[in-house]
Design a protein around this motif. Structure first.
Motif, short mmCIF file in Angstrom:
data_model
loop_
_atom_site.label_atom_id
_atom_site.label_comp_id
_atom_site.label_asym_id
_atom_site.label_seq_id
_atom_site.Cartn_x
_atom_site.Cartn_y
_atom_site.Cartn_z
N VAL A 131 10.18 11.71 2.15
CA VAL A 131 10.70 10.70 1.29
C VAL A 131 9.88 9.88 0.63
N ASP A 132 9.77 10.09 -0.66
CA ASP A 132 8.90 9.12 -1.35
C ASP A 132 9.31 7.71 -1.52
N SER A 133 8.35 6.82 -1.87
CA SER A 133 9.09 5.35 -1.95
C SER A 133 8.21 4.72 -3.13
N GLN A 180 0.85 -1.10 0.03
CA GLN A 180 -0.05 -0.10 0.09
C GLN A 180 0.90 1.30 -0.17
N ASP A 181 0.62 2.10 -0.93
CA ASP A 181 1.14 3.34 -0.92
C ASP A 181 0.44 4.17 0.17
N TRP A 182 1.46 4.84 1.14
CA TRP A 182 0.61 5.02 2.38
C TRP A 182 1.31 6.52 2.81
N HIS A 183 0.79 7.58 2.53
CA HIS A 183 1.36 8.90 2.80
C HIS A 183 0.93 9.59 3.94
N PRO A 184 1.54 10.21 4.74
CA PRO A 184 0.95 11.18 5.54
C PRO A 184 0.50 12.43 4.61
N ASP A 195 -2.47 14.83 -4.44
CA ASP A 195 -2.62 14.29 -3.04
C ASP A 195 -3.30 12.83 -3.49
N HIS A 196 -2.65 11.63 -2.94
CA HIS A 196 -3.22 10.40 -3.23
C HIS A 196 -2.92 9.71 -1.89
N CYS A 197 -3.57 8.37 -1.90
CA CYS A 197 -3.20 7.30 -0.68
C CYS A 197 -2.69 7.78 0.54
ZN ZN Z 1 2.62 7.76 -3.75
#
Ligand code: ZN
Ligand code: VGL
Length: 210
Positions: free
Chosen positions: A120-122, A53-57, A88-90
């Motif tokens: 930091v993205d991933s 899961q892409d899971w961003h604050p 903005d997503h996930c």
């Molecule tokens: Zn993402």
């Protein structure tokens, strides 16, 4: 348990089949929802199924909204290199971050969340965009005795490609199931991603060859 074609040394890595990346989502990948039935079917063949899961604050550094004057799909230079900016997503815990409702998840033994750090993205399920911080996935797979990884999901040219290339770098024999993926395809990103995957030794196949 019924006999699985792919046993303990194999894993199916299902990348980011989440509402944000499906039609109606904030960063919809064309046909993104179409992969769910195919992945459900593939999952039956594997003893080890891992979901990401892409899971961003909120306010994540990969969001265009976090950079004054910038728009989605533009690029900025960050300390770790160029970063494409996205809508903005996930956002962690939001409906967009949920798995697509058609994706079966009950059989998954492990769920890996990535992009969890604010700065930091991933794209990769293995190593973050600073190319140093690991998600722990390679360690988990090694501890389970996994040697070969099959990938499917979203998006072919971003999270699937980076994860496949890093799977190779971590020493796994790596396969991407092309028809069980869908791409964003901006600025030639899909052709480039396949070239980089091929160069890394990633094998490309169709679901009827799995
Ligand atoms: Zn993402
Ligand atoms: C992804 C862009 C931003 C992906 C994630 O899952 O491919 N793409 N975050």
């Amino acid at each position: 348990m019924p006999l699985k074609r792919y046993g303990a040394d194999c894993a199916l890595l299902v990348v980011d089949v989440q509402n944000s990346f499906c039609p109606g989502g904030e960063l919809a990948v064309p046909g993104g929802d179409e992969v769910a039935p195919l992945i459900n079917h593939l999952s039956l063949l594997f003893e080890n199924v891992v979901l990401t899961q892409d899971w961003h604050p909120a306010g994540h550094i990969s969001f265009a909204s976090s950079h004054a004057g910038m728009r989605p799909f533009q690029s900025v230079d960050l300390p770790y290199g160029p970063q494409t900016l996205w809508p903005d997503h996930c956002v962690a815990g939001s409906p967009g971050a949920d798995f697509h409702p058609e994706l079966e998840t009950a059989h998954a033994r492990l769920i890996v969340r990535k992009g969890i750090h604010a700065k930091v993205d991933s794209y990769s399920a293995f190593v973050e965009a600073d190319r140093a911080t690991t998600t722990g996935l390679a360690g988990c797979l090694n501890a389970l005795g996994v040697k070969k990884v099959w990938l499917a999901g979203l998006a072919t040219d971003f999270c699937v490609a980076w994860s496949a290339i890093d799977a190779r770098a971590a020493g796994f024999e790596t396969f991407v199931v092309e028809d069980a993926c869908r791409a964003i395809d901006i600025n030639g990103s899909l052709i480039e991603a396949w070239a980089q995957m091929r160069q890394a030794g990633v094998k490309r196949l169709r679901s009827d060859e799995v």
